[in-house]
Structures are given as C-alpha cells and as structure tokens.
Write a protein that holds these residues in place. Structure first.
Motif, short mmCIF file in Angstrom:
data_model
loop_
_atom_site.label_atom_id
_atom_site.label_comp_id
_atom_site.label_asym_id
_atom_site.label_seq_id
_atom_site.Cartn_x
_atom_site.Cartn_y
_atom_site.Cartn_z
N GLY A 54 0.67 -0.83 0.35
CA GLY A 54 0.32 -0.32 -0.11
C GLY A 54 0.97 1.15 -0.06
N VAL A 55 2.05 1.67 0.65
CA VAL A 55 2.57 2.52 0.79
C VAL A 55 3.23 3.01 -0.55
CG1 VAL A 55 5.08 2.99 1.53
CG2 VAL A 55 3.41 1.97 3.43
N THR A 56 3.99 1.51 -1.40
CA THR A 56 4.70 1.66 -3.06
C THR A 56 3.11 2.02 -3.80
OG1 THR A 56 4.53 -0.16 -3.16
CG2 THR A 56 6.35 0.21 -2.21
N ARG A 57 2.18 1.80 -3.49
CA ARG A 57 1.38 2.23 -4.04
C ARG A 57 0.69 3.79 -4.51
NH1 ARG A 57 -2.77 -2.14 -6.53
NH2 ARG A 57 -3.83 -0.24 -6.72
N VAL A 58 0.71 3.81 -2.85
CA VAL A 58 0.26 5.17 -2.62
C VAL A 58 1.37 6.16 -3.10
CG1 VAL A 58 -0.13 7.00 -1.24
CG2 VAL A 58 -1.41 4.67 -1.11
N ALA A 59 2.84 5.93 -3.05
CA ALA A 59 4.00 6.74 -3.41
C ALA A 59 3.63 6.43 -4.98
CB ALA A 59 4.80 6.04 -3.02
N GLY A 60 3.67 5.37 -5.82
CA GLY A 60 3.67 6.19 -7.42
C GLY A 60 2.58 6.73 -7.43
N ALA B 139 5.40 11.94 -2.60
CA ALA B 139 6.15 10.02 -2.90
C ALA B 139 6.78 9.58 -2.16
CB ALA B 139 6.42 9.94 -4.55
N LEU B 140 7.81 10.68 -1.67
CA LEU B 140 9.24 10.76 -1.03
C LEU B 140 9.65 10.88 0.36
CD1 LEU B 140 12.65 10.01 -1.02
CD2 LEU B 140 12.89 12.45 -1.12
N ALA B 141 8.08 11.83 0.99
CA ALA B 141 8.40 11.56 2.01
C ALA B 141 6.86 10.35 2.57
CB ALA B 141 6.89 12.88 2.67
N VAL B 142 5.99 9.73 1.30
CA VAL B 142 5.06 9.11 1.89
C VAL B 142 6.15 7.09 1.94
CG1 VAL B 142 3.63 7.22 1.31
CG2 VAL B 142 3.27 9.07 1.20
N LEU B 143 7.40 7.76 1.44
CA LEU B 143 8.38 6.20 0.96
C LEU B 143 8.78 6.59 2.60
CD1 LEU B 143 8.77 5.92 -2.18
CD2 LEU B 143 7.89 4.29 -0.94
N GLU B 144 10.05 7.45 3.00
CA GLU B 144 11.05 7.57 4.26
C GLU B 144 10.32 7.55 4.82
OE1 GLU B 144 14.05 7.83 3.76
OE2 GLU B 144 14.30 8.72 2.21
N THR C 198 11.35 7.43 -7.46
CA THR C 198 11.61 8.68 -6.68
C THR C 198 12.32 9.86 -7.37
OG1 THR C 198 9.86 7.75 -5.58
CG2 THR C 198 9.89 9.93 -5.36
N TYR C 199 13.11 9.31 -6.65
CA TYR C 199 14.63 10.66 -6.98
C TYR C 199 15.04 10.53 -8.20
CZ TYR C 199 16.37 10.09 -1.93
OH TYR C 199 16.21 10.24 -0.31
N VAL C 200 15.04 9.01 -8.87
CA VAL C 200 15.06 9.38 -10.68
C VAL C 200 14.23 9.99 -11.22
CG1 VAL C 200 14.84 8.37 -12.96
CG2 VAL C 200 16.10 7.23 -11.20
N ALA C 201 12.80 10.76 -10.81
CA ALA C 201 11.68 11.53 -11.13
C ALA C 201 12.48 12.79 -10.99
CB ALA C 201 10.54 11.27 -10.43
N LEU C 202 13.55 12.96 -9.34
CA LEU C 202 13.58 14.48 -9.22
C LEU C 202 14.93 14.93 -9.76
CD1 LEU C 202 12.50 13.84 -5.47
CD2 LEU C 202 11.34 15.72 -6.32
N GLY C 203 15.43 13.61 -10.50
CA GLY C 203 16.67 13.77 -10.90
C GLY C 203 17.98 14.15 -10.60
N ASP C 204 17.29 13.27 -9.13
CA ASP C 204 18.94 13.18 -8.17
C ASP C 204 19.43 11.75 -8.39
OD1 ASP C 204 20.46 12.55 -6.09
OD2 ASP C 204 18.88 13.93 -4.66
N TYR C 205 20.37 11.74 -9.70
CA TYR C 205 20.61 10.28 -9.64
C TYR C 205 21.73 9.41 -8.44
CZ TYR C 205 24.33 7.24 -11.92
OH TYR C 205 25.64 6.39 -12.37
N ASP C 206 22.40 10.82 -7.74
CA ASP C 206 23.64 9.99 -6.67
C ASP C 206 22.17 9.19 -5.34
OD1 ASP C 206 25.43 10.38 -7.72
OD2 ASP C 206 25.83 12.51 -6.48
N HIS C 207 21.41 9.37 -5.24
CA HIS C 207 20.67 8.64 -4.68
C HIS C 207 19.67 7.18 -4.32
CE1 HIS C 207 20.99 12.34 -1.56
NE2 HIS C 207 21.03 11.16 -0.79
N ALA C 208 19.15 8.27 -6.01
CA ALA C 208 18.46 6.36 -6.69
C ALA C 208 19.96 5.72 -7.17
CB ALA C 208 18.13 7.33 -7.84
#
Length: 495
Positions: A258-264, A275-280, A309-319
């Motif tokens: 459910g967490v991953t669904r809501v984030a998606g 989405a990042l906040a829900v996952l974290e 989610t990190y990819v969508a934010l353009g954050d390559y390193d964290h992805a």
C-alpha cells in the motif's frame, strides 16, 4: 513457516505450534502426533516431518478428520515441495483437494503445479472446482498467477481454454488481497467478447472499469476505446486512484504494498516530494522483520519506488544508492535481479555507460536466476550500454541474442534497435505489431505521447529517437491504420 508456491513465488504462510520432539507411537492420541509433527517441522527436519505426517494420515486406528486432516495434508504437500519432488507433491495435492475439508494452500499448490507444467486443461478444471465449491481458495489465489496463466494460454494459442478461464474469473473471482486489481483479466475477457462479436457484453465490462490502470489499458486499444464513455478523464481517474489507495492503506497499515502504491499514485500526479515523504516515513520499519506483513515480498518494491522517485527528482546519486541498497537487501535469500537490471538502466539514462556495464557484470547469471524475460532485459541493457560506450562488437552479441529470442521480451528487442539507431529495424517491428491485434495495444502505448521529463531528468536512450521514428511515413501510416496513438497527461515513467 514460509511456503514457496509451486508457481514460482512465495505464496502463503502456515503457523505451527511447538512441542517435544519425539516420534508418536502408533495409536497415540492424534493431538500428540500433530504436536510432534509441528515441532519436527519447525526445527527444519522436513524429511522426518513428512514421514510422520504420512504415518499419521495412514493410521486407520485413529483416522484424522477436520482441521487435523488439513494440517497433515499441508505438511505432506509442503515437505514434498521443499524436497523438489513435484510429481508426488502434485499427486498429494490432488488427493488433498479431493477430500473434505481441504485447505487454501493445497488448492494453490495444485493450481501452481498445473501452471508450471503448462497443463492448461487441468488448470481450468481446478479453477472451475474452486469457483463451484471452494470460493475462498479461488479468492485467496494471488492474481499474478491468473495473469500468468492467461499470458501462457494466449502465447500458446489456446484461446478456447483461456476464454473459459476468463469467463469463470469474471463471474466468480473476488480477490481478498487489499490492492489486487482484476481489470487486466476483465479487459482480456472484454477483448475476446469483442472479437466474438458480443459487443454488448464487452461494453458492460468496459463501463465497469474504474481503476486508473484499467482505463489506461482501454485507451491503448482502439477497438475498446471506441466503446468507452468519451467523458472518461484520466487526470481525474489518477486523483481518484490516489484517494482510494490512501483509504485502503489506512485500513491495512501493515501492508507495504500500500505504501508503494500510494507513492506511485503521487508520482503519477507529479507530486514527487510527497511520494518521497510517504516512502521515507516507513524506512525504520523496512529493516524490522515484523515491520510489515508482506515485507519479504514487497521490500524490493519499496527500494524500487524510492529509487524511481529520486530519478523523477533528477537525483542520480540517491537513486543509484537506493538501487544498491535494494540489491543488497536481497529477495528470498538471493540478490534482487530486477534491481540490478533497473540500476543499470538508470545509469544508462544519466549517461554513465561504463558504470552500467560494471553493474551488469555483477548480475546473477546462474541457471534459473534470470527468467527468459530477465535475460532479454539484461541483453537490451548490456547491448545498449556497450554500444553507447563504444564497444560495438560486444553490443553485436546482444543484438544477435535479442533477435533470436525476441518472443521472450519483444519490447526489449525493439528498444535495443532504437538505442543503437537502427530505425529501419525498429520501424519494421512497430509496423508488424501495429498490424497484429494481439500486439497492437502495446505498440500504441509505446508510441504514445507523454508529458516531457523535467530538464534535469534525461530520457532513456531508447526513447530519444521515438519522435524521429514516429515521423517516418511508413510508421505514421501504420499508426493511422491502427487507430491512432493515445496522448497521456503524465510522464512516461509515471504512467
């Protein structure tokens, strides 16, 4: 205890009590025998547990019935599965399902065995019996098994058996899993009804589709799209899906899916920070064995969602950091193959081709560790990265592989053609699929128009030439003949 289902995924749990480890003497009270079997099973001596369960089942002086009979049958079937004695396991699953009462587990193992052996008529018989008299077993069966059976029957050309299965599932199947969606199966049935000229029945099914994924699938099939209510609004459907998933998650907070669904859902709406906040928020529970009831099945999806989610934010390193953590967390005691491949794909997206090749070099490659589809993803990723890194001879080997094994993953074959700039091969592939009723919807979705990525999020290599491909006269003609491509108010990655 965890049980690996015969259909290739972890499928169920059985809880056993513990007691003194000693073989019950013939004629001993049945409850004493069951306690001994449970203890033997719990300590991992499955061979002894199997022997004791068979002995107790065959003891005519004190024949088991009711819950005791179900428990013994569960032990026998599961221990045979663990011993990889599939013939005996299926024989005993058949015997167990022919007696009353019979457990959900033995029905799953019976059907799973028929799926693995591709005995479609037998699988249809099992599904029919479950629908008639064991509805709880039917509804407890994971939807992914029925999706996989449908795909196998379709690929085998067994349309009659597939049609009958889809009809039964449409009439009877109501999955108990909180986030299970039956729309793919219903749309497959609607498609077959349409092909059989029963358009009225097809319309009724289509008008009942409410989930976002189901509405998207209809929009990629020109025939079904013509039957759809023209007032359908995908943006509103996406917002409604988020609300529904949030409500379901609040009712089942122990389910990580459910967490991953809501984030998606949030990513689809462009709400990446949310989405990042829900996952974290649930990260502390990810490392806790009892943090979620489906942790073993879904923790890989959580890491995948975080990386995406990190990819969508353009954050390559964290992805990439998230993918590596997901790979390290494993999947039922093995490295997570899909996350290895996805990590390499994102490294390619951001232009790190040599890094992608290093990642792929460490991918699990023992027999059975990668499915046929996984092999196609590997060779697409490796071929694309090798080509872009300038290793053309290495890439040629991957091109040869995906060409020979195209049926195992057609999308990967055409993606590699796009990556290496072979637009003639890609055009031929799409034109063929656009003229094939079974492949047309997938081709139209691949060619669909989407919102552009943010400026700091590159397109994957295979997507960069899609606009050029769609401008070709031969591809444009095939698209027009197929009914036209859909346009989605979302990013391709978020659909």
């Amino acid at each position: 205890m965890k049980i690996g289902g015969a259909f290739g995924v972890a499928a169920a749990f059985l809880a056993w009590a513990a007691c003194a480890p000693a073989m019950a003497a013939p004629g001993a009270p049945l409850d004493e025998a069951l306690r001994t079997i449970r203890q033997t099973y719990d300590r991992g001596d499955y061979s002894a547990a199997l022997s004791m369960a068979r002995h107790t089942l065959d003891d005519r002086s004190n024949p088991p019935s009711g819950d005791a009979l179900m428990e013994l049958n569960n032990v026998i079937v599961d221990c045979e599965y663990r011993a990889k004695d599939m013939a005996k396991m299926y024989r005993d699953a058949m015997r167990a399902t022919a007696s009353e009462p019979s457990s959900i587990y033995v029905w799953r193992m019976r059907l799973g065995s028929e799926y693995n052996s591709k005995h479609y008529d037998a699988a249809l018989t099992t599904i029919t019996l479950m629908a008639q008299s064991h509805r709880a077993a039917l509804n407890a069966t994971p939807i992914r098994l029925f999706d996989a059976l449908h795909a196998l029957m379709k690929n085998a050309g067994d349309r009659d058996t597939d049609f009958r299965m889809l009809k039964i599932l449409n009439d009877a199947y109501q999955p108990i899993a909180p986030f299970a969606e039956v729309e793919d199966l219903r749309l497959a049935y609607a498609r077959q009804l349409y092909d059989a000229n029963d358009k009225a029945a097809a319309v009724n099914l289509i008008n009942g589709i409410q989930t976002f994924s189901g509405l998207v699938e209809v929009s990629t099939d020109p025939d079904l799209r013509a039957l759809q209510d023209p007032k359908v609004n995908l943006q509103l459907a996406a917002e409604r899906q988020l609300v529904e998933d949030q409500i379901t998650l609040s009712q089942h907070p122990d389910i990580l899916e459910g967490v991953t669904r809501v984030a998606g859902d949030l990513r689809r709406l462009g709400r990446y920070q949310d989405a990042l906040a829900v996952l974290e928020k649930v990260r502390p529970r990810i490392g806790t064995p009892n943090g979620f009831s489906d942790r073993d099945y879904q923790q890989g999806s959580w890491w995948e969602g975080l990386a995406t989610t990190y990819v969508a934010l353009g954050d390559y390193d964290h992805a990439i950091e998230s993918y590596r953590a997901g790979i390290g967390s494993g999947e039922f005691g093995q490295r997570n193959v899909s996350q290895v491949l996805d990590s390499a794909l994102e490294q390619m997206r951001f232009g790190h081709y040599e890094d992608a090749l290093v990642t792929l070099a460490a991918a699990p490659d023992k027999p059975g560790e990668r499915s046929p589809y996984g092999e196609m993803v590997f060779h697409y990723a490796h071929g694309c990265a090798a080509w872009l890194a300038g290793h053309k001879q290495d890439a040629a080997k991957d091109i040869a592989y995906v060409t020979v094994h195209e049926r195992d993953g057609p999308g990967n074959a055409v993606a590699l053609s796009l990556c290496v700039g072979d637009l003639d091969a890609a055009a031929a592939h799409f034109i063929r699929d656009l003229n094939d009723p079974d492949e047309r919807a997938g081709a139209l979705e691949h060619l669909a128009d989407f919102l552009p990525n943010a400026a700091n999020v590159p397109e994957p290599p295979a997507d960069k030439v899609l606009t050029q491909l769609k401008a070709r006269a031969d591809v444009k003609a095939a698209i027009e003949k197929a009914g036209g491509i859909p346009s989605f108010p979302f990013r391709r990655d978020d659909l």
